[in-house]
Motif scaffolding. Structure first.
Motif, mmCIF file in Angstrom:
data_model
loop_
_atom_site.group_PDB
_atom_site.id
_atom_site.type_symbol
_atom_site.label_atom_id
_atom_site.label_comp_id
_atom_site.label_asym_id
_atom_site.label_seq_id
_atom_site.Cartn_x
_atom_site.Cartn_y
_atom_site.Cartn_z
ATOM 1 N N GLY A 25 -6.210 -25.701 -3.208
ATOM 2 C CA GLY A 25 -6.554 -26.608 -2.057
ATOM 3 C C GLY A 25 -5.313 -27.184 -1.461
ATOM 4 O O GLY A 25 -5.013 -27.352 -0.324
ATOM 5 N N LEU A 26 -4.455 -28.011 -2.461
ATOM 6 C CA LEU A 26 -3.445 -28.673 -1.870
ATOM 7 C C LEU A 26 -2.374 -27.641 -1.594
ATOM 8 O O LEU A 26 -1.486 -28.127 -0.566
ATOM 9 C CB LEU A 26 -2.824 -29.483 -3.188
ATOM 10 N N SER A 42 4.892 -35.797 1.859
ATOM 11 C CA SER A 42 4.794 -36.968 0.703
ATOM 12 C C SER A 42 3.362 -36.812 0.265
ATOM 13 O O SER A 42 2.734 -36.606 1.047
ATOM 14 C CB SER A 42 5.374 -38.103 1.356
ATOM 15 N N LYS A 43 3.303 -37.485 -0.751
ATOM 16 C CA LYS A 43 1.873 -37.547 -1.328
ATOM 17 C C LYS A 43 1.031 -38.499 -0.495
ATOM 18 O O LYS A 43 -0.125 -38.361 -0.427
ATOM 19 C CB LYS A 43 1.822 -38.028 -2.797
ATOM 20 N N LEU A 57 -5.163 -36.290 -6.562
ATOM 21 C CA LEU A 57 -4.012 -35.759 -5.991
ATOM 22 C C LEU A 57 -2.614 -35.615 -6.574
ATOM 23 O O LEU A 57 -1.999 -34.472 -6.632
ATOM 24 C CB LEU A 57 -3.754 -36.709 -4.639
ATOM 25 N N ASN A 58 -2.404 -36.578 -7.328
ATOM 26 C CA ASN A 58 -1.025 -36.595 -8.093
ATOM 27 C C ASN A 58 -1.182 -35.476 -9.399
ATOM 28 O O ASN A 58 -0.208 -34.919 -9.325
ATOM 29 C CB ASN A 58 -0.989 -37.998 -8.943
ATOM 30 N N ALA A 59 -2.376 -35.327 -9.784
ATOM 31 C CA ALA A 59 -2.477 -34.168 -10.780
ATOM 32 C C ALA A 59 -2.287 -32.842 -10.331
ATOM 33 O O ALA A 59 -1.740 -31.858 -10.796
ATOM 34 C CB ALA A 59 -3.718 -34.370 -11.324
ATOM 35 N N ALA A 60 -2.869 -32.646 -8.882
ATOM 36 C CA ALA A 60 -2.606 -31.327 -8.180
ATOM 37 C C ALA A 60 -1.058 -31.035 -7.974
ATOM 38 O O ALA A 60 -0.533 -30.072 -7.895
ATOM 39 C CB ALA A 60 -3.583 -31.135 -7.232
#
Length: 396
Positions: A25-26, A42-43, A57-60
């Motif tokens: 998805g990301l 950017s995240k 989000l950071n894990a993906a």
């Protein structure tokens, strides 16, 4: 067609079994922003395009880097600022995570797609990919299902979709249910002619449809039944959550205010809590200390429904000592499994017990100033019977 158009997503990424649905998805979300004027990757910016937490989000993000689908380079500008650029890869490559490259001449946050002929791809609705109310896993499922539904003679089933995912059965079932609740997938169930056997058909929605049911049942007699609409389902969940929060707030108001550690240590010294712990255990002693703290320092104290004045509370507090606590605890049996609120029970019992100590004992003889009269014969006989009964009980 949606107002925002479509985004081309590489099917190799969607079919990668080593990639999670969140990472897929990301990848699709990042791809939808490639080529957008004045876009800087950017995240923080991606967080505005999904409903996931910063942790997911950071894990993906890390997963895409580790699998070689997202390359991260940086350089240093003339003014000393760092410039970050990214490559979104069609095929997995060697991981490139925060690698210095002095030859970068792209603006900060620029992202470019590195691909070949792009013959193997699926067009996905851009409005769905940028919808901030939809999770990354649902966007990954939406893209994967869109690709699989275009394969000739492919029968869409959750088991078949999971063959292209790394998630285990239980986790995938949870994400599949959330995907349907998001309003992106409609499920229709038909009888197959055999008892307790059904066939299923699915329909994808390019925009979330929260007004119609996500499951429709067609019966043999021609009748149709539906599961509650998603709007109704979400409204029910919100009602339950609000009720739980309300109950939590009410319970927090009923709790006495926290006693400062310094004041609690004073209570422990007053009743010699260390000695009580050795004799009665840490759990019971800790509960007793809390109850005494409430008697002495709580804003308000109610004993059997009646408010207690501060003057009486101070009198009771002064009477509490190690000796009185030992006598009290030796005289009662406390079962924490049967008492709903041990602290409230103990502060009531302790207050009542020490209140009786303040009152003159009714069993004490009252001095009249005259010598005691000799006992009558029947009184002597009664005392002998009592002594004999006690002696027999002690020898049994």
């Amino acid at each position: 067609m949606s107002a925002a158009g479509y985004t081309t997503i590489y099917n190799e990424v969607l079919r990668d079994r080593t990639l999670s649905l969140e990472a897929k998805g990301l990848f699709a979300v990042i791809k939808s922003f490639v080529g957008l004027p004045d876009f800087a990757l950017s995240k923080r910016r991606l967080g505005y395009a999904c409903s996931d937490s910063g942790y997911l989000l950071n894990a993906a993000w890390k997963e895409l880097k580790q699998k070689g689908y997202l390359q991260h380079y940086f350089s240093q500008a003339e003014n000393g600022a760092f410039c970050h650029v990214y490559n979104l890869m069609q095929h997995p490559s060697e991981p490139v995570d925060f690698v210095y490259s002095p030859s970068i001449d792209r603006p900060n946050g620029d992202v470019a797609c590195i691909s070949d002929a792009q013959r193997d791809y699926t067009n996905i609705s851009t409005s769905v990919l940028r919808d901030k109310t939809i999770s990354l896993a649902s966007k990954g499922l939406f893209a994967l299902v869109s690709h699989l539904m275009k394969i000739p003679d492919f029968v869409l089933r959750p088991e078949g979709i999971r063959a292209f995912c790394m998630e285990k059965v239980k986790h995938f079932s949870t994400l599949w249910k959330r995907f349907k609740i998001s309003g992106l997938l409609k499920q229709h169930r038909f009888p197959s002619g055999q008892e307790n056997h059904w066939t299923y058909e699915y329909k994808l929605c390019e925009t979330p449809d929260l007004e119609t049911p996500y499951l429709t049942n067609y019966h043999i007699d021609g009748s149709v039944s539906t599961v509650a609409t998603i709007d109704g389902f979400l409204a029910k969940i919100k009602t339950q959550v609000s009720r739980i929060r309300k109950n939590v707030c009410v319970n927090q108001k009923d709790k006495p205010r926290a006693v400062r550690r310094r004041l609690r240590r004073q209570i422990e010294q007053q009743i010699n809590a260390d000695a009580l712990r050795r004799q009665f255990g840490s759990e019971l002693t800790g509960t007793v200390v809390t109850a005494v703290c409430n008697i002495k320092y709580a804003d308000k104290l109610f004993i059997k429904g009646a408010a207690v004045t501060q003057e009486h509370r101070e009198q009771i507090s002064r009477r509490i000592s190690q000796e009185s606590m030992e006598r009290f605890l030796n005289s009662v049996t406390i079962d924490f499994g049967r008492i709903e609120n041990p602290v409230a029970y103990l502060q009531t019992s302790l207050y009542t017990y020490h209140q009786k100590l303040l009152q003159p004992s009714q069993a004490e003889p009252v001095s009249t100033g005259t010598p005691e009269q000799p006992l009558a014969d029947w009184e002597l006989e009664w005392l002998e019977r009592v002594k004999a009964k006690r002696h027999s009980q002690e020898t049994e």
